[in-house]
Scaffold this motif. Structure first.
Motif, mmCIF file in Angstrom:
data_model
loop_
_atom_site.group_PDB
_atom_site.id
_atom_site.type_symbol
_atom_site.label_atom_id
_atom_site.label_comp_id
_atom_site.label_asym_id
_atom_site.label_seq_id
_atom_site.Cartn_x
_atom_site.Cartn_y
_atom_site.Cartn_z
ATOM 1 N N VAL A 35 0.871 -1.103 -0.071
ATOM 2 C CA VAL A 35 0.118 -0.107 -0.010
ATOM 3 C C VAL A 35 0.746 1.218 0.058
ATOM 4 C CG1 VAL A 35 -1.452 1.358 1.375
ATOM 5 C CG2 VAL A 35 -2.046 -1.102 0.874
ATOM 6 N N ASN A 214 -8.696 5.447 16.066
ATOM 7 C CA ASN A 214 -9.115 4.449 15.596
ATOM 8 C C ASN A 214 -10.578 3.946 15.606
ATOM 9 O OD1 ASN A 214 -6.506 4.435 14.482
ATOM 10 N ND2 ASN A 214 -5.800 2.774 15.992
ATOM 11 N N TYR A 216 -14.173 3.573 14.908
ATOM 12 C CA TYR A 216 -15.033 3.707 13.471
ATOM 13 C C TYR A 216 -16.649 3.564 13.784
ATOM 14 C CZ TYR A 216 -16.823 1.882 8.936
ATOM 15 O OH TYR A 216 -17.596 1.670 7.682
ATOM 16 N N PHE A 217 -16.997 2.522 14.580
ATOM 17 C CA PHE A 217 -18.227 2.008 14.873
ATOM 18 C C PHE A 217 -19.025 3.571 15.458
ATOM 19 C CE2 PHE A 217 -21.781 0.780 17.400
ATOM 20 C CZ PHE A 217 -22.768 0.024 16.544
ATOM 21 N N MET A 220 -19.557 6.421 12.797
ATOM 22 C CA MET A 220 -20.651 5.955 11.900
ATOM 23 C C MET A 220 -22.156 6.179 12.729
ATOM 24 S SD MET A 220 -19.278 5.113 9.103
ATOM 25 C CE MET A 220 -20.600 4.116 7.998
ATOM 26 N N THR A 232 -11.630 7.968 10.396
ATOM 27 C CA THR A 232 -11.961 6.741 9.943
ATOM 28 C C THR A 232 -13.292 6.576 9.155
ATOM 29 O OG1 THR A 232 -13.035 6.658 12.116
ATOM 30 C CG2 THR A 232 -11.092 5.448 12.012
ATOM 31 N N LEU A 235 -12.922 8.211 5.809
ATOM 32 C CA LEU A 235 -12.038 7.034 4.750
ATOM 33 C C LEU A 235 -13.058 6.236 4.238
ATOM 34 C CD1 LEU A 235 -8.651 5.779 5.955
ATOM 35 C CD2 LEU A 235 -9.182 7.049 3.897
ATOM 36 N N ASN A 236 -13.861 5.775 4.880
ATOM 37 C CA ASN A 236 -15.065 4.794 4.507
ATOM 38 C C ASN A 236 -15.787 5.546 3.169
ATOM 39 O OD1 ASN A 236 -16.824 2.528 4.441
ATOM 40 N ND2 ASN A 236 -18.312 3.884 5.515
ATOM 41 N N ASN A 239 -13.629 5.864 0.466
ATOM 42 C CA ASN A 239 -13.399 4.603 -0.398
ATOM 43 C C ASN A 239 -14.557 4.411 -1.375
ATOM 44 O OD1 ASN A 239 -11.941 2.351 -0.910
ATOM 45 N ND2 ASN A 239 -13.323 1.141 0.730
ATOM 46 N N TRP A 246 -6.724 3.659 -6.595
ATOM 47 C CA TRP A 246 -6.080 3.217 -5.362
ATOM 48 C C TRP A 246 -4.783 3.952 -4.989
ATOM 49 C CZ3 TRP A 246 -7.382 -0.452 -2.104
ATOM 50 C CH2 TRP A 246 -8.716 -1.177 -2.279
ATOM 51 N N VAL A 249 -6.665 6.075 -2.258
ATOM 52 C CA VAL A 249 -6.767 5.381 -1.201
ATOM 53 C C VAL A 249 -5.716 4.995 -0.462
ATOM 54 C CG1 VAL A 249 -8.145 3.126 -0.241
ATOM 55 C CG2 VAL A 249 -9.233 4.238 -2.232
ATOM 56 N N SER A 253 -5.022 6.422 3.324
ATOM 57 C CA SER A 253 -4.888 5.202 4.394
ATOM 58 C C SER A 253 -3.517 5.582 5.225
ATOM 59 C CB SER A 253 -4.906 3.805 3.941
ATOM 60 O OG SER A 253 -6.165 3.580 3.131
ATOM 61 N N ALA A 256 -4.141 8.606 7.360
ATOM 62 C CA ALA A 256 -4.886 8.416 8.577
ATOM 63 C C ALA A 256 -4.218 7.503 9.762
ATOM 64 C CB ALA A 256 -6.038 7.681 8.054
ATOM 65 N N ALA A 257 -3.166 6.846 9.245
ATOM 66 C CA ALA A 257 -2.613 6.000 10.352
ATOM 67 C C ALA A 257 -1.446 6.568 10.869
ATOM 68 C CB ALA A 257 -1.875 4.547 9.732
ATOM 69 N N SER B 131 -5.450 1.833 12.636
ATOM 70 C CA SER B 131 -6.796 1.605 12.804
ATOM 71 C C SER B 131 -7.386 0.332 11.709
ATOM 72 C CB SER B 131 -7.766 3.051 12.359
ATOM 73 O OG SER B 131 -8.525 2.586 11.215
ATOM 74 N N VAL B 133 -9.875 0.352 9.910
ATOM 75 C CA VAL B 133 -10.251 0.712 8.871
ATOM 76 C C VAL B 133 -9.246 0.955 7.890
ATOM 77 C CG1 VAL B 133 -11.049 2.819 7.547
ATOM 78 C CG2 VAL B 133 -12.047 2.312 9.609
ATOM 79 N N VAL B 134 -8.027 1.184 8.023
ATOM 80 C CA VAL B 134 -6.871 1.201 7.373
ATOM 81 C C VAL B 134 -6.398 -0.172 6.897
ATOM 82 C CG1 VAL B 134 -4.524 1.937 7.293
ATOM 83 C CG2 VAL B 134 -6.133 3.487 8.030
ATOM 84 N N PHE B 244 -16.485 -5.638 13.672
ATOM 85 C CA PHE B 244 -17.491 -4.722 12.819
ATOM 86 C C PHE B 244 -16.807 -4.074 11.794
ATOM 87 C CE2 PHE B 244 -19.523 -0.756 12.004
ATOM 88 C CZ PHE B 244 -20.559 -1.304 11.633
ATOM 89 N N ILE B 249 -15.964 -2.413 6.241
ATOM 90 C CA ILE B 249 -14.949 -1.690 5.180
ATOM 91 C C ILE B 249 -14.787 -2.521 4.047
ATOM 92 C CG2 ILE B 249 -12.638 -1.184 4.982
ATOM 93 C CD1 ILE B 249 -14.071 1.086 6.202
#
Lengths: 281, 310
Positions: A35, A214, A216-217, A220, A232, A235-236, A239, A246, A249, A253, A256-257, B131, B133-134, B244, B249
């Protein structure tokens, strides 16, 4: 030491080990390296099917494009706006609760402690509908505050477990001696215990930073737009927009990391001390 | 409350401040606890109860909820998607356990003192820091049909590439592999810390008795690593059942819902594009919660015993 130190083995074994280390590492990080490479590939390479050969040039511009054609900067900023207040809030609350549970003997002490511990393990979904409903009713749906408030409350569980065990391991005589001197309870907490728990505060801060960054849930569930969503969730949705782009993306990524990775390398000792709490007796 | 002799004897000027201090010492823990407990109660403990309550209703989140008793649960029993999710949860749980031995293996591999080993340890730990997600995006790229590294490798060996995430029978395994990556790193760091504190004299003594290799590991080292193993077990079980992010993702539960797990299915039902089914979602959440409670009670029971033993 186990296994036997490599230095005591044959020269052949030593050489084999020296070779095996980098080989294993490259294999282990292979997806990540791929990546990282892709993030520097010009889109023309990808279009021509040059996925693994030498890139025709290093396209650092991909990283700029990420910011240029998406609200990436806003997502990143939102992440900081959620993460930092949560970190402060959860650590502050758990200093108080951890101190209460470690120092005082009272009825229900263990019960409350284990409620915090157990709450920390529950699946997020059992909280989802009521927490979303509550956040809507408070007028905090789709706000940074609403998201951060929940995180503070939930992380207090883990932080309390950590703080309580840390404070419990401090020498009790310190507190007893102060009490005999007639020092008030708050003074003991503030002037005697707080300076001693600095390492725990450092460890918890890096851990919570990483956990929340990190997450995400909840991002959302409690936020929707680019004005409030952290990276997070961002990015979803990116994406979805960058189908087949790519190089973008990948660059996104990697970006974000970066903050949690930087945090980890800067505060490695504290980070690992926090994660492995209880792994040694 | 027993009255201490010091007070009952009451030396003339003393009682008032001392009594106040005793009172404040009784009150203090509750004052210290209040803010944290309040937040935890509002956002964690009460919502658990409310979710159970909501699972008996039909509710779209807006209009008034409508009591339907156990109907949501009855519907679950006839819902194929529910069984698929449940089955996948079991697969997750079983395969996630691999993280523990694999983490131990890497920890043993890295438990040496050669130059640069610290940086190797950090880099091996790397996947846990980023993360999910990543991680999900990285593995989506890894598996991508046509050009993904994994696809290329399978093409190389088998002549035909395998598009893992588009294959109903493989997709869950593909996502679990992605999840194992950071989880192994976590278990590794737990074991590295544990190995650090293994008593060297016991190892030497066992070595003199002729123990080595697997036998040494099993009979001498592993028993000393028990606390690390316990934590690895806890975080791995919880991690497996909480999965999840990766599902969302990498596949959004697809293809045809074959990679759903309970946590994702619940989210899908409660906040789906086709209308919110909060009650039904809550019922799924209650089932997941019940499954997790079996494990959580086990952990708490063990921790409680350790605490009493202290």
């Amino acid at each position: 030491m186990f296994p036997r130190p490599i230095q005591t083995m044959s020269p052949a074994a030593r050489t084999a080990y020296k070779v095996a280390l980098p080989v294993m590492l490259v294999l282990w990080l292979l997806p990540l390296l791929g990546v990282a490479m892709t993030s520097l590939r010009p889109s023309s390479d990808l279009a021509q099917g040059n996925y693994f050969g030498m890139p025709s040039y290093l396209a650092f511009s991909n990283y700029l494009d990420v910011f240029r054609n998406s609200p990436f900067a806003s997502y990143m900023l939102n992440s900081f706006r959620v993460t930092i207040p949560t970190m402060i809030g959860a650590v502050a609350l758990s200093c108080l609760t951890g101190y209460a549970l470690a120092v005082y003997k009272f009825k229900g002490n263990l019960l409350i402690f284990f409620l915090f511990v157990a709450g920390n393990f529950v699946p997020f979904q059992i909280l989802m509908v009521p927490v979303r409903d509550l956040t809507v009713k408070m007028g905090l749906y789709d706000t940074i505050t609403g998201l951060a408030l929940f995180h503070v409350a939930f992380q207090t569980g883990f932080c309390t477990l950590f703080m309580r065990n840390f404070i419990k391991a401090l020498p009790r005589e310190l507190i007893e001696a102060a009490r005999v001197e007639g020092v008030g309870e708050w003074q003991i907490f503030w002037h005697i215990v707080m300076p001693l728990v600095r390492p725990a505060i450092a460890a918890l801060s890096v851990l919570i930073f990483t956990f929340i960054w990190n997450d995400y849930f909840w991002a959302m569930v409690l936020t929707t737009g680019a004005d409030t969503q952290p990276i997070t969730a961002g990015l979803n949705s990116l994406n979805g927009q960058w189908v087949a782009a790519w190089q973008l993306v990948s660059a996104g990524s990697i970006l974000a990391a970066l903050p949690p990775v930087a945090m980890f390398f800067l505060m490695q000792k504290h980070f690992i001390a926090g994660l492995t709490l209880g792994a040694v007796k | 409350m027993s009255v201490s002799p010091a007070i009952s004897q009451g030396s003339a000027g003393q009682p008032a401040p001392r009594k106040r201090r005793r009172l404040s010492r009784k009150l203090a823990p509750w004052l210290f606890l209040a803010p944290g407990m309040f937040m935890f109660l509002i956002y964690v403990l009460i919502p658990i109860g409310r979710s159970v309550w909501i699972s008996f209703y039909q509710w779209d989140g807006l209009s008034p909820a409508h009591w339907i008793g156990l109907e949501n649960y009855a519907e679950l029993l006839d819902d194929d998607a529910f069984y698929t999710s449940l089955k996948n949860n079991v697969i997750w749980l079983v395969l996630y356990m691999l993280a523990i031995p694999l983490g131990l293996f890497i920890a043993l591999f890295l438990n040496q003192t050669v130059r640069g080993i610290r940086i190797y340890k950090s880099l091996f730990f790397f996947p846990f820091v980023i993360s999910q997600v990543v991680v999900g995006l990285i593995f989506s790229w890894f598996y991508a049909p046509g050009f993904g590294l994994f696809y290329k490798i399978t093409e190389w060996f088998g002549g035909q590439g395998v598009a893992v995430l588009a294959d109903e029978n493989l997709v869950t395994y593909g996502i679990i592999a992605a999840g194992l990556w950071p989880q192994i790193a976590y278990c590794m760091i737990l074991y590295l810390t544990g190995l650090n504190s293994v008593a060297p004299d016991q190892i030497e003594a066992a070595r003199l008795d002729g123990a080595k290799g697997i036998k040494m590991l099993w009979y001498v080292v592993l028993p000393q690593l028990r606390p690390a193993t316990f934590i690895a077990l806890v975080v791995t079980i919880i991690g497996a059942l909480r999965s999840f992010d990766l599902v969302s993702i990498m596949t959004s539960g697809g293809p045809y819902g074959s990679s759903r797990v309970l946590s994702y299915y619940m989210y899908e039902q409660a906040l789906s594009e086709y209308g919110y089914r909060m009650g039904y979602g809550a019922a799924i959440a209650v089932v997941l919660f019940a499954i997790m409670m079996i494990f959580i009670s086990g952990f708490i029971w063990k921790m409680w015993r350790d605490e009493r033993g202290l």
